[in-house]
Design a protein around this motif. Structure first.
Motif: not given
Lengths: 101, 267
Positions: A63-83
């Protein structure tokens, strides 16, 4: 495809083994061109092992970063987990954008 | 053996003497003085000692001097009546203990993520502190399960003198012994330092070595303290003053004890 972390990883959301399972699920879906909704609602992960194996190593699944950015939708991820995910991805030169809803 | 009036993570050699005596005698007396205080880390240390005694089939007699109903005496009575007197099949939760200011579990194997879920409501931690404690404990727990060779591990968290203390202890394969299989270093202190660096790992299939270095960063941000003892080595990091003390233990610790402290004024 929706991956509800609380449901699928209810016994283990911290180990590399669990992260590998997540990575394969995401990789399989993305290879088919499908969108993935990663739902972390109600979870605090706080694990470098899980995120490193599950997300930062997605490059290993082709997977490329572009694909991830386009195809993954993030939901409910804790702000510290995002970091944490951002930091781990940067360490692997796999820079992705995370906008958790 | 007479225990000090404060049992905590500060003078580890005094507990390692008790551990060593278990290899020399079949019966030992442990005397706990009046006014004894036991920190959450001290509780986990005592559990390790008791577990080692049970494994070596050494009989321990507790002589508890104090009579006042303190947390320390309550814990010692729990160990004495619940663990030392226990006969028959050992339950996985045999050592579990909870008081107003502390949580402790001992597990023969496997993850126990329920512990993390209990911490936040019990100690009313802030969101950030809860995250940091989870991260520290989860990394240490995984490390213990992966590397200690299946021995029981003890995990604790608790409030103690305006700090939150948490850590994981085991009596399995030490960190230096494990790393020596892969890395060539002159002594246990160097091996222990290596374990805390990013990228050092003994894994073959999945690369690792991020966890311990990252939780050091977490403690640095919180101006906390970290003590790691394993094999012959002990390292204490004081992140507020940016000091580290490295020393050789007088007696070898067959296992790994990791103690973290974070300053915290309370909820």
């Amino acid at each position: 495809m929706q991956i509800v972390i609380k449901k699928i990883f209810k016994k283990d959301w911290v180990t590399r083994e669990a992260g590998e399972q997540l990575r394969k699920m995401i990789g399989d879906c993305i290879k088919k061109g499908g969108k993935v909704e990663l739902d972390f609602t109600g979870m605090t992960i706080a694990s470098t092992s899980f995120f490193d194996e599950g997300i930062a190593k997605l490059g290993m699944e082709g997977c490329s970063p572009e694909e991830i950015n386009r195809l993954i939708v993030w939901k409910g991820l804790h702000p510290r987990d995002q970091e944490l995910v951002r930091m781990l991805c940067q360490k692997r030169d796999f820079e992705i954008k995370i906008f958790s809803q | 053996m007479i225990f000090p009036t404060l049992i905590d993570d500060s003078r580890l050699d005094s507990y390692l003497i008790a551990l060593k005596s278990l290899t020399e005698k079949k019966t030992v007396e442990w005397v706990f003085p009046k006014n004894i205080r036991i920190s959450p880390a001290g509780m986990a240390i005592l559990c390790c000692l008791v577990e080692a005694a049970k494994e070596k089939e050494v009989l321990i007699h507790f002589i508890i001097r104090g009579r006042r109903k303190t947390d320390a005496l309550h814990f010692l009575n729990h160990l004495n009546s619940h663990v030392l007197s226990h006969k028959g099949v050992v339950s996985p939760s045999l050592y579990d203990y909870e008081s107003e200011n502390s949580l402790l579990i001992g597990r023969p194997s496997g993850l126990d993520l329920g512990f993390m879920e209990k911490m936040e409501p019990k100690f009313q931690l802030s969101d950030d502190l809860d995250f940091d404690c989870r991260l520290i404990l989860q990394e240490l727990m995984q490390n213990s399960i992966d590397h200690s060779g299946g021995e029981r591990y003890f995990m604790y968290a608790g409030l103690w003198e305006k700090e939150i203390h948490c850590g994981v202890l085991d009596m399995g394969v030490s960190i230096p012994a494990k790393l020596r299989q892969k890395y060539d270093q002159p002594d246990d202190i160097q091996l222990l330092l290596l374990a805390l660096k990013e990228g050092s790992t003994t894994r073959r299939e999945r690369t690792g070595g991020l966890g311990l270095s990252h939780f050091r960063d977490v403690l640095r941000r919180n101006k906390g303290k970290l003590t790691v003892a394993s094999g012959w080595a002990q390292i204490r990091f004081y992140f507020q003053t940016r000091n580290a003390q490295k020393s050789t233990l007088k007696y070898r610790l067959p296992g790994s004890w990791c103690f973290a402290r974070i300053p915290w004024g309370g909820p």
